[in-house]
Design a protein around this motif. Structure first.
Motif, PDB file in Angstrom:
ATOM      1  N   LYS A 181       0.836  -1.449   0.072  1.00 23.50           N
ATOM      2  CA  LYS A 181       0.301  -0.640  -0.177  1.00 23.50           C
ATOM      3  C   LYS A 181       0.877   1.037   0.186  1.00 23.50           C
ATOM      4  N   VAL A 182       0.439   2.021  -1.121  1.00 21.69           N
ATOM      5  CA  VAL A 182       0.757   3.211  -1.175  1.00 21.69           C
ATOM      6  C   VAL A 182       0.382   4.552  -1.085  1.00 21.69           C
ATOM      7  N   ILE A 183       1.060   5.299  -0.499  1.00 24.31           N
ATOM      8  CA  ILE A 183       0.133   6.689  -0.362  1.00 24.31           C
ATOM      9  C   ILE A 183       0.948   8.694  -0.327  1.00 24.31           C
ATOM     10  N   ILE A 184       0.785   8.693  -1.421  1.00 25.83           N
ATOM     11  CA  ILE A 184       1.067   9.603  -2.566  1.00 25.83           C
ATOM     12  C   ILE A 184       0.236  11.046  -2.060  1.00 25.83           C
ATOM     13  N   LEU A 185       0.733  11.948  -1.114  1.00 19.59           N
ATOM     14  CA  LEU A 185      -0.394  13.330  -0.876  1.00 19.59           C
ATOM     15  C   LEU A 185       0.386  14.625  -1.383  1.00 19.59           C
ATOM     16  N   ALA A 186       0.220  15.343  -2.208  1.00 19.25           N
ATOM     17  CA  ALA A 186       0.513  16.742  -2.950  1.00 19.25           C
ATOM     18  C   ALA A 186      -0.123  17.421  -2.183  1.00 19.25           C
ATOM     19  N   SER A 187       0.007  18.302  -1.353  1.00 16.93           N
ATOM     20  CA  SER A 187       0.057  19.714  -0.823  1.00 16.93           C
ATOM     21  C   SER A 187       0.105  21.062  -1.153  1.00 16.93           C
ATOM     22  N   LEU A 188      -0.555  21.594  -1.420  1.00 21.95           N
ATOM     23  CA  LEU A 188       0.066  23.165  -2.162  1.00 21.95           C
ATOM     24  C   LEU A 188       0.160  24.015  -0.591  1.00 21.95           C
ATOM     25  N   LEU A 189       1.960  24.253  -0.582  1.00 16.15           N
ATOM     26  CA  LEU A 189       2.296  25.301   0.114  1.00 16.15           C
ATOM     27  C   LEU A 189       1.474  26.556  -0.094  1.00 16.15           C
ATOM     28  N   VAL A 228       4.566  22.216  -3.887  1.00 18.22           N
ATOM     29  CA  VAL A 228       4.043  21.713  -3.768  1.00 18.22           C
ATOM     30  C   VAL A 228       4.600  20.170  -3.018  1.00 18.22           C
ATOM     31  N   ALA A 229       4.290  20.004  -1.967  1.00 23.11           N
ATOM     32  CA  ALA A 229       5.008  18.883  -1.032  1.00 23.11           C
ATOM     33  C   ALA A 229       4.085  17.446  -1.414  1.00 23.11           C
ATOM     34  N   ILE A 289       8.745  15.062  -0.102  1.00 21.23           N
ATOM     35  CA  ILE A 289       9.473  15.537  -1.914  1.00 21.23           C
ATOM     36  C   ILE A 289       8.942  17.253  -1.970  1.00 21.23           C
ATOM     37  N   VAL A 290       9.170  18.086  -2.276  1.00 19.38           N
ATOM     38  CA  VAL A 290       8.624  19.046  -2.822  1.00 19.38           C
ATOM     39  C   VAL A 290       8.854  19.765  -4.275  1.00 19.38           C
ATOM     40  N   ALA A 291       8.148  19.999  -4.798  1.00 27.51           N
ATOM     41  CA  ALA A 291       8.374  20.745  -6.412  1.00 27.51           C
ATOM     42  C   ALA A 291       6.918  21.069  -7.247  1.00 27.51           C
ATOM     43  N   SER A 292       6.773  20.839  -8.401  1.00 26.43           N
ATOM     44  CA  SER A 292       6.183  22.196  -9.288  1.00 26.43           C
ATOM     45  C   SER A 292       5.194  20.317  -9.706  1.00 26.43           C
ATOM     46  N   ILE A 293       4.298  19.803  -8.400  1.00 26.29           N
ATOM     47  CA  ILE A 293       3.752  18.115  -9.199  1.00 26.29           C
ATOM     48  C   ILE A 293       2.432  18.514  -9.525  1.00 26.29           C
ATOM     49  N   PRO A 331      -5.078  20.841   0.850  1.00 26.65           N
ATOM     50  CA  PRO A 331      -4.064  22.006   1.575  1.00 26.65           C
ATOM     51  C   PRO A 331      -3.302  20.939   2.496  1.00 26.65           C
ATOM     52  N   TYR A 332      -2.479  21.721   2.892  1.00 25.94           N
ATOM     53  CA  TYR A 332      -1.377  21.082   3.470  1.00 25.94           C
ATOM     54  C   TYR A 332      -1.535  20.100   4.669  1.00 25.94           C
ATOM     55  N   VAL A 333      -1.251  19.023   5.249  1.00 26.74           N
ATOM     56  CA  VAL A 333      -1.738  17.811   6.071  1.00 26.74           C
ATOM     57  C   VAL A 333      -0.165  17.728   6.572  1.00 26.74           C
ATOM     58  N   MET A 334       0.026  17.433   8.300  1.00 25.56           N
ATOM     59  CA  MET A 334       0.538  17.856   8.467  1.00 25.56           C
ATOM     60  C   MET A 334       0.484  16.373   9.627  1.00 25.56           C
TER      61      MET A 334
END
Length: 298
Positions: free
Chosen positions: A4-12, A31-32, A83-87, A159-162
């Motif tokens: 199981k893999v989760i990829i969450l892209a969160s806008l900074l 995005v993070a 990971i931080v990038a434009s994704i 939006p960002y998740v912590m």
């Protein structure tokens, strides 16, 4: 075992604590991406996964990407790679299903247009928490029917998740579940944007919280103590519960049972901190930033 893999892209944020960051050379493109993988005990393998985000198959670095942090939890054998990038999250899902044979993906959050269902809801729909899920009953959004050993990947944007984990000094899981229930957003009097599980961890109980950002400003009933971190995305204000409030609430609940709090740990960064470190790392062209940090974080 189903992987199981989760990829969450969160806008900074474009601004935080009243500070406008829109003038940054990176603007609002950042995005993070929080990549959760089911491995922690093989450090070399986890770092190989992290470097795959940074370099192509020929070893050439991809510009505009940095890995800020790698959190390893050997007890649960899981890692979180920041990971931080434009994704674009949907492009990530498409790329995975096209390039990695056997990958199946479901979408959540902003990536799940137009329904925008949350991660908790999508996990339930996918049978995520079942020990032996019925793979043939799962209908992925992208890719083939899920099968072993490839499993299922969740890809979403929000939006960002912590992550904030509070360890309590007991092995009583019933107490832990009661505290988790009291904290959840879905419980009357619970904390907005907070999703909670109680988990056994290193001889104690961990109150593991996903802290989601919520629209608007905090209400007067929830702002006692430390101010809530606030930011904006596209002019829309967001805020999230501070870790200190979660810790205080847990301590209050455990104190009634004569149990203490052992400690609180943040997995990753606050939105403001993440953006600041990302802008520094990218401006200095530091790809493997997790190796450069002068402090220890989860």
């Amino acid at each position: 075992m189903v992987k199981k893999v989760i990829i969450l892209a969160s806008l900074l944020s474009s601004s935080s604590h009243g500070r406008n960051m829109a003038s940054s050379s990176f603007g609002r493109r950042l995005v993070a991406c929080l990549l959760n993988v089911s491995e922690a005990r093989r450090k070399d393998l986890v770092e190989t996964v992290a470097r795959a985000a940074l370099y192509n198959n020929e070893g050439v670095r991809r510009e505009g990407i940095t890995v800020l942090n790698i959190f390893n939890d050997r007890d649960y054998n899981r890692s979180v790679i920041t990971i931080v990038a434009s994704i674009d999250s949907i492009a990530v899902a498409q790329g995975l299903t096209e390039r990695v044979q056997g990958t199946s993906a479901f979408l959540f959050g902003w990536a799940d247009a137009p329904l925008q269902r949350g991660l908790a809801q999508r996990r339930k729909e996918m049978g995520w928490f079942k020990k032996t899920p019925d793979l043939q009953a799962i209908r992925p959004d992208m890719g083939p029917q899920p099968q072993n050993p490839f499993g299922l990947t969740g890809v979403g944007a929000s939006p960002y998740v912590m992550n904030c984990n509070v360890t309590i000094d007991t092995q009583d899981m019933a107490m832990g579940r009661s505290i988790a229930a009291a904290l959840r957003e879905s419980t009357p009097g619970g904390l907005p944007g907070v999703q909670v599980l109680a988990l056994p961890h290193e001889g104690a109980v961990e109150i593991a919280c996903n802290v989601e950002s919520v629209k608007g400003s905090p209400t007067s009933q929830t702002t006692a103590g430390e101010p809530w971190p606030c930011f904006s995305i596209g002019g829309q204000p967001y805020c999230h519960v501070p870790a200190s409030l979660i810790t205080a609430r847990v301590a209050e609940l455990t104190g009634r049972e004569g149990v203490g709090v052992k400690g609180t740990a943040l997995v990753g960064f606050t939105p403001h901190e993440c953006r600041g470190l990302a802008e520094f790392a990218l401006s200095q062209r530091i790809a493997e930033f997790w190796k450069e940090q002068g402090r220890i974080r989860m």
